[in-house]
Structures are given as C-alpha cells and as structure tokens.
Write an enzyme that holds these catalytic residues in place. Structure first.
Site, PDB file in Angstrom:
ATOM      1  N   ASP A  27      45.657   6.788 -17.690  1.00 30.33           N
ATOM      2  CA  ASP A  27      46.803   6.972 -16.322  1.00 30.33           C
ATOM      3  C   ASP A  27      48.699   6.564 -16.882  1.00 30.33           C
ATOM      4  O   ASP A  27      49.383   6.589 -16.811  1.00 30.33           O
ATOM      5  CB  ASP A  27      46.686   5.120 -15.903  1.00 30.33           C
ATOM      6  CG  ASP A  27      46.204   4.701 -14.481  1.00 30.33           C
ATOM      7  OD1 ASP A  27      46.665   6.028 -14.156  1.00 30.33           O
ATOM      8  OD2 ASP A  27      45.941   4.063 -14.019  1.00 30.33           O
ATOM      9  N   GLN A  54      41.557   0.012 -12.578  1.00 27.72           N
ATOM     10  CA  GLN A  54      42.044   0.624 -10.879  1.00 27.72           C
ATOM     11  C   GLN A  54      42.801  -1.241 -10.888  1.00 27.72           C
ATOM     12  O   GLN A  54      41.916  -1.655 -10.937  1.00 27.72           O
ATOM     13  CB  GLN A  54      40.992   0.181  -9.758  1.00 27.72           C
ATOM     14  CG  GLN A  54      41.472   1.201  -8.501  1.00 27.72           C
ATOM     15  CD  GLN A  54      42.502   2.019  -8.192  1.00 27.72           C
ATOM     16  OE1 GLN A  54      41.514   3.618  -9.291  1.00 27.72           O
ATOM     17  NE2 GLN A  54      43.212   2.764  -7.388  1.00 27.72           N
ATOM     18  N   LYS A  71      38.300   9.049  -7.097  1.00 27.59           N
ATOM     19  CA  LYS A  71      37.964  10.325  -8.508  1.00 27.59           C
ATOM     20  C   LYS A  71      37.413  10.164  -8.938  1.00 27.59           C
ATOM     21  O   LYS A  71      36.827  10.977  -9.765  1.00 27.59           O
ATOM     22  CB  LYS A  71      38.432   8.587  -9.639  1.00 27.59           C
ATOM     23  CG  LYS A  71      40.304   8.546  -8.707  1.00 27.59           C
ATOM     24  CD  LYS A  71      41.292   7.138  -9.853  1.00 27.59           C
ATOM     25  CE  LYS A  71      42.186   6.315  -9.733  1.00 27.59           C
ATOM     26  NZ  LYS A  71      42.690   5.770  -9.204  1.00 27.59           N
TER      27      LYS A  71
END
Ligand code: NDP
Length: 288
Positions: free
Chosen positions: A124, A101, A57
């Site tokens: 997200d 994460q 990422k």
C-alpha cells in the site's frame, strides 16, 4: 466550451488491459521457475464496505495468478494479536505483499500497525519508509490511487510535464502522494484543501485538475478552464445508493479535453496498481 470533443478516460478498459499484461508477467515468471507472488490481506471486523474491497482484491489476485490469502479477524482482536499476525506474515516467504484493510477498529492504533508491516512487503506504500521514498522519487511501491491516476494519464497520452496540476485534497493516501508523483513527472503543483482561499480561482488556472475531496458535485463548471484535463478521484454514495465522484460531470465534461467518469475512471486502477506493487515486491518485471 472546449474546441475539441471531450475524451472520456475509460479506467475500466485501461485497468483490464493492464491486468491482462500483469497476468502474462506472472505466468512467464512461474514458467521460468520463479515463485508465485503472494498477497496477504488482513480484515479486522465486519465493516461491509471493507469486506467488499477485500473480496475484490482477492478476486483480482486470482485472475492474474497471484496467490491471495485473506485473513479475517474478529472486531474484538487486540492490537497485540494483530501485530503477531503481521509478524508471522513478515516472516512468511510465500507472502510478498501485506495489506491491512483500513479503517481499523477504534481500539487499534493505525500507525502502530502500519509501522509493523515490513517496508519490503508494504504494497500500500503507507509505511513511513515508503512514504519517504515517494518523496525522493526513488521508490519500489507507488501509492496505489495516485499511481493509478498517473497510469491513466499516460495511457491516454496526456503529458504532465510543464503543466500546472492542481490537486484538491491533502490526505496522506491520495492528495499528498498525488502531488509528489506529479511533481516528479515535471509538473508544477498546487495542493488545495479546506483552508485554500479562492479555490475556484486556483482551480481555473489548472491544466490538469485532480479532485480528491469526497463531496459529490463539488467541482463545478466555473472551477474548470476550457480544455483542462479533469481527474475525479472521489467516490461518494448518493442517497439513492448510486456512486458519484466529486465532479459535477454533466456540466464539467463539455469544458474538459479529457475527463474520468465515476464509476469506471480512477477506481478500477487502484487494484491494478496494488497488483503491480505485489509483482514489484516479488521482484517480477513490471508491464508497461
Ligand atoms: P480525506 O477526507 O482524507 O481528505 C479530503 C480532503 O479534501 C482533505 O484534504 C480536505 O481538506 C479536503 N476538503 C474537504 N472539504 C473541502 C473544501 N470545501 N474545499 C477544499 N478542500 C476540501 O479523503 P481521502 O483523500 O481519503 O479521499 C478523498 C476521496 O477519494 C473520497 O471520496 C474517497 O472515497 C476517494 N478515494 C478513492 C479511491 C479510489 O480508488 N478511487 C481511493 C481512495 C480514496 P483538509 O485537509 O483541510 O480537511
């Protein structure tokens, strides 16, 4: 066997083209005096797979000109310490998107952490506010993996309107939001899971079959209608270390009109969609 030659949907290529367009949009925004978009990724603990995802990422951000901040915290970090980091990022004007994460260490409650991220920076799209917006169809942040699937289909000229789309899997991250995006696009949806009766029969009725189960070789040729579009979200590690999807590719591909390979199908799209959401968070015009 399908009458047409099977078209392999090249996610790697489609993602690279999209990321180049994203880089252009970022550059144009900055040239016009706009602020550089920023993404903060928090990694708690030492999970090796998570470390790879976070590195990828970071690299993807750098390649398109998005400022990337990776915050690595030790496994022993308390929930309150993590919440304090999130609070400071929520109030940091250089940071437009925040991602924690997953998975988190067991002593930290995932939902409490997700709820603490500002819904305006939740790239997200896991925050309940953003999940609700995905339900209504009026959303700023698209759930990354399902949005990646929709992008692949559109880029391949596959329309979902009026089609019967069968999604195998009902997770909050993939199955459920996948069904919602397809529903909004005008498809008729069936969502299957481990309790579904006659799964093969339901799948055989699919014009577009999306598998998000997490079992290698799960979707076999007898589950696929001739000419169906087959999208494989699964990422499974085989005993020899290689990656495989859910679909028994060699036997299914000859029946399908379009199919996504693993690797190189849906996987590369997820990070591209994360970049799109970071642009959206920074109010930068999105590419097509
Ligand atoms: P989950 O484990 O959360 O969900 C799996 C789903 O599959 C569940 O709904 C489960 O049903 C269903 N399932 C399991 N066994 C069967 C069965 N025998 N018959 C029918 N349904 C079954 O996984 P995720 O949704 O998080 O991920 C799915 C896959 O996608 C994984 O391989 C993951 O690695 C991959 N993935 C890929 C991404 C990408 O970027 N390409 C991103 C995210 C995930 P039930 O609910 O009844 O238990």
């Amino acid at each position: 066997m399908s009458d047409n030659v099977t078209k392999i949907i090249n996610g790697k290529e489609i993602s690279a083209t999209l990321r180049a367009k994203i880089a252009q949009k970022v550059a144009a925004h900055i040239d016009n005096g706009g602020q550089r978009p920023g993404l903060a990724v928090i990694l708690v603990g030492e999970d090796p797979a998570s470390a790879v995802y976070v590195r990828n990422k970071h690299k993807a951000c750098e390649e398109v000109g998005v400022y990337s901040e990776v915050i690595k915290l030790p496994e022993s970090t308390t929930q309150n310490e993590l919440l304090a980091v999130i609070d400071s990022l929520n109030n940091n004007s250089d940071i437009h998107g925040i991602l924690v994460q997953l998975p988190l260490p067991k002593h930290i409650d995932k939902q409490t952490v997700i709820n603490a991220i500002s819904a305006d920076k939740d790239v997200d799209a896991f925050h309940p506010v953003n999940i609700g917006k995905v339900m209504t169809g009026d959303y700023k942040f698209a759930p990354c993996t399902p949005a990646g699937v929709m992008y692949l289909l559109k880029a391949s000229g596959v329309s979902t309107e009026g089609k019967h789309c069968v999604v195998i899997g009902r997770s909050d991250i993939v199955g459920k939001p996948m069904a919602m995006l397809m529903l909004h696009s005008g498809a008729t949806i069936t969502v299957c899971h481990s309790r579904t009766r006659d799964l093969a029969g339901v799948c055989r009725d699919a014009d577009i079959l999306v598998s998000a189960v997490g079992k290698a070789g799960f979707v076999t040729a007898d589950m696929v209608k001739d000419g169906a579009v087959v999208v494989d979200v699964g990422i499974n590690r085989l005993p020899d270390g290689k990656l495989a999807g859910d679909v028994a590719y060699d036997e299914v591909a000859p029946k399908a009109s379009y199919i996504t390979p693993v690797p190189g199908g849906v996987g590369p799209m997820t990070i591209a969609m994360l970049l799109m959401n970071t642009l959206a968070a920074a109010d930068i015009e999105l590419p097509d």
